[in-house]
Design a protein around this motif. Sequence first.
Motif, PDB file in Angstrom:
ATOM      1  N   THR A 114      11.121 -17.416   7.027  1.00 62.87           N
ATOM      2  CA  THR A 114      11.053 -17.773   5.620  1.00 62.87           C
ATOM      3  C   THR A 114      11.048 -16.508   4.777  1.00 62.87           C
ATOM      4  O   THR A 114      10.206 -15.636   4.976  1.00 62.87           O
ATOM      5  CB  THR A 114       9.775 -18.585   5.325  1.00 62.87           C
ATOM      6  N   THR A 115      11.994 -16.393   3.854  1.00 63.55           N
ATOM      7  CA  THR A 115      12.022 -15.218   2.979  1.00 63.55           C
ATOM      8  C   THR A 115      11.044 -15.394   1.822  1.00 63.55           C
ATOM      9  O   THR A 115      10.578 -16.500   1.542  1.00 63.55           O
ATOM     10  CB  THR A 115      13.441 -14.979   2.437  1.00 63.55           C
ATOM     11  N   LEU A 116      10.757 -14.292   1.148  1.00 60.92           N
ATOM     12  CA  LEU A 116       9.819 -14.275   0.037  1.00 60.92           C
ATOM     13  C   LEU A 116      10.550 -13.941  -1.256  1.00 60.92           C
ATOM     14  O   LEU A 116      11.654 -13.381  -1.228  1.00 60.92           O
ATOM     15  CB  LEU A 116       8.725 -13.230   0.291  1.00 60.92           C
ATOM     16  N   LEU A 133      20.520   2.196   6.997  1.00 57.95           N
ATOM     17  CA  LEU A 133      19.455   1.533   6.248  1.00 57.95           C
ATOM     18  C   LEU A 133      18.095   1.715   6.922  1.00 57.95           C
ATOM     19  O   LEU A 133      17.139   1.019   6.580  1.00 57.95           O
ATOM     20  CB  LEU A 133      19.756   0.033   6.103  1.00 57.95           C
ATOM     21  N   THR A 134      18.002   2.650   7.839  1.00 52.93           N
ATOM     22  CA  THR A 134      16.754   2.860   8.571  1.00 52.93           C
ATOM     23  C   THR A 134      15.627   3.222   7.615  1.00 52.93           C
ATOM     24  O   THR A 134      15.730   4.184   6.843  1.00 52.93           O
ATOM     25  CB  THR A 134      16.919   3.983   9.609  1.00 52.93           C
ATOM     26  N   GLY A 135      14.544   2.435   7.666  1.00 48.66           N
ATOM     27  CA  GLY A 135      13.389   2.687   6.818  1.00 48.66           C
ATOM     28  C   GLY A 135      13.585   2.351   5.359  1.00 48.66           C
ATOM     29  O   GLY A 135      12.716   2.642   4.533  1.00 48.66           O
ATOM     30  N   ARG A 136      14.691   1.709   5.001  1.00 46.29           N
ATOM     31  CA  ARG A 136      14.997   1.447   3.597  1.00 46.29           C
ATOM     32  C   ARG A 136      14.851  -0.021   3.216  1.00 46.29           C
ATOM     33  O   ARG A 136      15.181  -0.392   2.092  1.00 46.29           O
ATOM     34  CB  ARG A 136      16.421   1.917   3.275  1.00 46.29           C
ATOM     35  N   THR A 137      14.402  -0.844   4.131  1.00 38.79           N
ATOM     36  CA  THR A 137      14.275  -2.271   3.833  1.00 38.79           C
ATOM     37  C   THR A 137      12.858  -2.753   4.129  1.00 38.79           C
ATOM     38  O   THR A 137      12.157  -2.213   4.978  1.00 38.79           O
ATOM     39  CB  THR A 137      15.244  -3.103   4.694  1.00 38.79           C
ATOM     40  N   SER A 138      12.466  -3.782   3.408  1.00 37.85           N
ATOM     41  CA  SER A 138      11.275  -4.528   3.796  1.00 37.85           C
ATOM     42  C   SER A 138      11.657  -5.448   4.958  1.00 37.85           C
ATOM     43  O   SER A 138      12.823  -5.555   5.330  1.00 37.85           O
ATOM     44  CB  SER A 138      10.772  -5.354   2.618  1.00 37.85           C
ATOM     45  N   LEU A 139      10.669  -6.128   5.513  1.00 40.30           N
ATOM     46  CA  LEU A 139      10.969  -7.068   6.596  1.00 40.30           C
ATOM     47  C   LEU A 139      11.887  -8.172   6.094  1.00 40.30           C
ATOM     48  O   LEU A 139      12.887  -8.516   6.748  1.00 40.30           O
ATOM     49  CB  LEU A 139       9.670  -7.666   7.137  1.00 40.30           C
ATOM     50  N   GLY A 140      11.587  -8.728   4.932  1.00 39.56           N
ATOM     51  CA  GLY A 140      12.430  -9.790   4.386  1.00 39.56           C
ATOM     52  C   GLY A 140      13.814  -9.294   4.017  1.00 39.56           C
ATOM     53  O   GLY A 140      14.810 -10.006   4.206  1.00 39.56           O
ATOM     54  N   GLY A 141      13.887  -8.077   3.492  1.00 37.91           N
ATOM     55  CA  GLY A 141      15.193  -7.510   3.168  1.00 37.91           C
ATOM     56  C   GLY A 141      16.042  -7.309   4.403  1.00 37.91           C
ATOM     57  O   GLY A 141      17.251  -7.594   4.402  1.00 37.91           O
ATOM     58  N   TYR A 142      15.413  -6.833   5.484  1.00 39.40           N
ATOM     59  CA  TYR A 142      16.159  -6.637   6.728  1.00 39.40           C
ATOM     60  C   TYR A 142      16.600  -7.981   7.301  1.00 39.40           C
ATOM     61  O   TYR A 142      17.697  -8.098   7.858  1.00 39.40           O
ATOM     62  CB  TYR A 142      15.300  -5.877   7.738  1.00 39.40           C
ATOM     63  N   ALA A 143      15.754  -9.004   7.164  1.00 36.28           N
ATOM     64  CA  ALA A 143      16.133 -10.337   7.631  1.00 36.28           C
ATOM     65  C   ALA A 143      17.406 -10.811   6.937  1.00 36.28           C
ATOM     66  O   ALA A 143      18.291 -11.410   7.576  1.00 36.28           O
ATOM     67  CB  ALA A 143      14.997 -11.327   7.387  1.00 36.28           C
ATOM     68  N   LEU A 144      17.536 -10.522   5.640  1.00 38.74           N
ATOM     69  CA  LEU A 144      18.741 -10.948   4.918  1.00 38.74           C
ATOM     70  C   LEU A 144      19.936 -10.066   5.263  1.00 38.74           C
ATOM     71  O   LEU A 144      21.079 -10.546   5.281  1.00 38.74           O
ATOM     72  CB  LEU A 144      18.477 -10.945   3.415  1.00 38.74           C
ATOM     73  N   VAL A 145      19.704  -8.781   5.527  1.00 32.83           N
ATOM     74  CA  VAL A 145      20.799  -7.941   6.032  1.00 32.83           C
ATOM     75  C   VAL A 145      21.349  -8.533   7.324  1.00 32.83           C
ATOM     76  O   VAL A 145      22.563  -8.619   7.533  1.00 32.83           O
ATOM     77  CB  VAL A 145      20.310  -6.492   6.260  1.00 32.83           C
ATOM     78  N   LEU A 146      20.448  -8.982   8.188  1.00 32.77           N
ATOM     79  CA  LEU A 146      20.880  -9.610   9.435  1.00 32.77           C
ATOM     80  C   LEU A 146      21.546 -10.964   9.182  1.00 32.77           C
ATOM     81  O   LEU A 146      22.553 -11.290   9.814  1.00 32.77           O
ATOM     82  CB  LEU A 146      19.684  -9.781  10.371  1.00 32.77           C
TER      83      LEU A 146
END
Length: 343
Positions: A164-166, A246-259
């Motif tokens: 679930t994203t925020l 993007l290493t270290g440049r995303t939050s967990l939710g941001g990385y989830a959407l990148v994926l």
Amino acid sequence: MRRVALVRPRVGLGDLLCSWPAWRALRAFRPDLRVTVITWPETAPLLAHMRREVDELLPFPGFPGIPERPPDPLAWPRFLRLARERRFDLAIQTYGDNPAANEVTARLGATARGGFRAEGWWRDEDAPTYLAYPREEHEVWRHLRCVEHLGVRLRPDADRMVFTTLPGDDEEFRRLALEHGLRPGRYVVLHPGASCASRRWPTDRFAQVGDALVERGYAVVIGGVAGERDLADAVRGAMRRPAHDLTGRTSLGGYALVLRHAALLVGNDTGPAHLAAAVGTPTVVVFLSGDPVRWAHPGPRHRVCRVAVGCNPCPHLTCPIDFRCALRLPADAVLSEVDRLLW
């Protein structure tokens, strides 16, 4: 039963993501429960995404025999006081096959206890609320078996991975996509990191896969947390083609959407492989010391790359011999599985 404690002092992203379907099943079956997860405080960003299933986090101070973090004995009295103030009706050991986790569960002052019964645990050994740890099951099903044993009726899709994203995650992804020119479905994420060296495929082979993907017309994104910067730099340094880091440049939710918007994830047997499965992205996962029976997700959209060398899977964090499970797996073998999913 109204107040339930889930004893899950794990720090791994994959560990907690694979627990989520069981917690979702528990919430669906008994939406009236107040669910407290007892785990390490640094997992709070992930538990924030589980707000539909988890009501609160009770930070765990550590305990002898729980290996993830050194225990803080000075914090233990306050932790016990906070646990007992909650007057748990049921405390569930969901850590795994570890008697120390059963000891922690027994000390919370709950009216009843249950969950996994670790080998060597002797207290409450005849209680019907305990389940012998299901070693032969996939990690998701281990936890589903636990709540099923306690009476939760499972739905047909109980093992479906979720995330679930925020609020704010979408805006973060839009900013990154605009900055790097990422088009949904036209880029592949490489994740070269893993928590231990025995699960990290060589960075030069990730670079070979990255170059081949660029030649096939895909942009390449290298992902990871800030602590994996050296691995990302090694992959980029070995690539002949450009890649977006993007290493270290995303939050967990941001990385989830990148994926979620990627065509594919190529990575090691580690948390982002489970995150990709949770958001519906195909994966090619390199298994070295890890056990695909326990951790690989089923279905044709999730491919396993592995060479059986006689000693894997193994429990070593660093290979004590010649790391043959990694060195005998060529980039071409991984690219073959990539092509099965992309073409």
